[in-house]
Design an enzyme around this catalytic site. Structure first.
Site, PDB file in Angstrom:
ATOM      1  N   ASP A  47       0.843  -1.194   0.000  1.00  0.00           N
ATOM      2  CA  ASP A  47       0.000   0.000   0.000  1.00  0.00           C
ATOM      3  C   ASP A  47       0.876   1.240   0.000  1.00  0.00           C
ATOM      4  O   ASP A  47       1.720   1.415   0.889  1.00  0.00           O
ATOM      5  CB  ASP A  47      -0.908   0.002   1.234  1.00  0.00           C
ATOM      6  CG  ASP A  47      -1.809   1.226   1.287  1.00  0.00           C
ATOM      7  OD1 ASP A  47      -2.968   1.131   0.854  1.00  0.00           O
ATOM      8  OD2 ASP A  47      -1.342   2.280   1.778  1.00  0.00           O
ATOM      9  N   TYR A  52       2.667  10.189   0.039  1.00  0.00           N
ATOM     10  CA  TYR A  52       3.806   9.736   0.833  1.00  0.00           C
ATOM     11  C   TYR A  52       5.141  10.155   0.209  1.00  0.00           C
ATOM     12  O   TYR A  52       6.176  10.098   0.876  1.00  0.00           O
ATOM     13  CB  TYR A  52       3.802   8.212   0.985  1.00  0.00           C
ATOM     14  CG  TYR A  52       2.543   7.622   1.566  1.00  0.00           C
ATOM     15  CD1 TYR A  52       1.622   8.408   2.261  1.00  0.00           C
ATOM     16  CD2 TYR A  52       2.261   6.273   1.426  1.00  0.00           C
ATOM     17  CE1 TYR A  52       0.465   7.861   2.789  1.00  0.00           C
ATOM     18  CE2 TYR A  52       1.117   5.712   1.953  1.00  0.00           C
ATOM     19  CZ  TYR A  52       0.208   6.509   2.630  1.00  0.00           C
ATOM     20  OH  TYR A  52      -0.933   5.952   3.138  1.00  0.00           O
ATOM     21  N   LYS A  81      -3.096   5.871  -4.177  1.00  0.00           N
ATOM     22  CA  LYS A  81      -4.202   6.769  -3.862  1.00  0.00           C
ATOM     23  C   LYS A  81      -4.101   8.072  -4.638  1.00  0.00           C
ATOM     24  O   LYS A  81      -2.994   8.527  -4.955  1.00  0.00           O
ATOM     25  CB  LYS A  81      -4.206   7.060  -2.353  1.00  0.00           C
ATOM     26  CG  LYS A  81      -4.168   5.801  -1.493  1.00  0.00           C
ATOM     27  CD  LYS A  81      -4.021   6.110  -0.022  1.00  0.00           C
ATOM     28  CE  LYS A  81      -3.784   4.847   0.777  1.00  0.00           C
ATOM     29  NZ  LYS A  81      -2.398   4.348   0.651  1.00  0.00           N
ATOM     30  N   HIS A 114      -7.734   9.489  -1.543  1.00  0.00           N
ATOM     31  CA  HIS A 114      -7.017   9.501  -0.265  1.00  0.00           C
ATOM     32  C   HIS A 114      -7.839  10.168   0.843  1.00  0.00           C
ATOM     33  O   HIS A 114      -7.945   9.637   1.949  1.00  0.00           O
ATOM     34  CB  HIS A 114      -5.673  10.207  -0.425  1.00  0.00           C
ATOM     35  CG  HIS A 114      -4.661   9.765   0.584  1.00  0.00           C
ATOM     36  ND1 HIS A 114      -3.310   9.777   0.336  1.00  0.00           N
ATOM     37  CD2 HIS A 114      -4.798   9.282   1.844  1.00  0.00           C
ATOM     38  CE1 HIS A 114      -2.659   9.327   1.402  1.00  0.00           C
ATOM     39  NE2 HIS A 114      -3.548   9.030   2.335  1.00  0.00           N
TER      40      HIS A 114
END
Length: 299
Positions: A47, A52, A81, A114
């Site tokens: 994931d 990020y 996402k 997200h």
């Protein structure tokens, strides 16, 4: 037999592993090596998210990890996402092509919104429906959607979300969301499943850890498993990556599951109000930029 290859069938028929690994708060180098170690030790779900800042490293880890194990792409389930700053119809479609490029993939198994950026998540979902129908994603879902926003999305959707990824751990259980999603046939997936230090140091959980001869983390992850929650614990250490998957040789009693259920404090680490897209006084929602991020990351 239960294990890292055990799957749950999503509402569109796609099989999703029930336990995987997340790469939140990892730089590209760390994400790459974590993914390689996870694959080596049997994980089959990774994931990641544009937010990020480590899709490139994750993609390198997937490429090298699969090659080292002589595995095929179809043997791995990859989730990413839609970044909040990319939400909207055209921007989602454009940004997704960049995400595939960074991940070095031709498709992802699951694409999530997200966060439900107000005024944009419907158009974002329409774009994701197109990606789904075009075969660029095998399933689409959401993250951090409460019941009100989920119902609003469903009123405009032609594809029901397959997954709702939410903060879920002993001190943040949101049972109303879990029950609502279960009723709709939407799989709940936990981020921050260990609940940080507060859950790991909880006396009740540590009593159970002693009882079963397991760590506090393993007890919590087993509780998730028995609750039917898909789980993606994050770790950058090989020992912890292995430990997090060692939950298949014991089973919590119904009474012990209920003991953990009663620890809920409705205590979230992140909320809508923390972001500027929902609250002008909130924190900026920028993509994390690590020292080893590609210079063209935002392209």
């Amino acid at each position: 037999m239960e294990g890292l290859t055990t799957t749950t069938k999503l509402n569109n028929g796609v099989e999703m592993p029930r336990l995987g690994m997340g790469v939140w708060k990892s730089d590209n180098t760390t994400a790459k090596h974590s993914v390689i170690e996870a694959l080596k030790h049997g994980y089959r779900m990774i994931d990641v998210a544009k937010q990020y800042g480590n899709e490139a490293g994750t993609g390198e880890g997937i490429k090298e990890g699969l090659a080292a194990l002589k595995m095929n792409r179809k043997d791995l389930f990859v989730t990413t996402k839609v970044f909040n700053g990319d939400q909207g119809y055209d921007t989602t479609l454009h940004a997704f092509e960049g995400q595939l490029k960074r991940l070095q993939l031709t498709y992802v198994d699951l694409l999530l919104i997200h966060w439900p950026v107000d005024g944009k998540y419907i158009d974002t979902w329409k774009a994701m429906e197109k990606l789904y129908h075009d075969g660029k994603v095998r399933a689409i879902g959401v993250s951090n959607f409460n019941n009100e926003r989920m119902d609003d999305l469903l009123a405009h959707a032609t594809v029901t979300p397959a997954v709702n990824q939410m903060e879920f751990n002993p001190i943040c259980q949101d049972q109303d969301i879990v029950e609502h999603d279960n009723h709709l046939g939407i799989q709940v997936e936990a981020w921050s499943p260990l609940g940080g230090g507060e859950s790991l140091s909880d006396p009740e959980i540590n009593k159970l850890a002693e009882k079963y001869g397991k760590s506090a983390a393993q007890v919590i992850l087993r509780w998730d498993w028995q609750r039917g929650i898909v789980t993606i614990p994050k770790s950058s250490h090989e020992k912890r990556i292995v430990e997090n998957s060692d939950i298949f040789d014991f089973e919590l009693s119904d009474e012990d599951v209920e003991t953990i259920n009663k620890l809920d404090k409705d205590k979230r680490s992140l909320t809508y109000d923390m972001f500027q897209w929902h609250n002008p006084k909130g924190a900026p929602d920028d993509v994390d930029k690590w020292d080893d991020s590609p210079a063209d990351y935002k392209a």
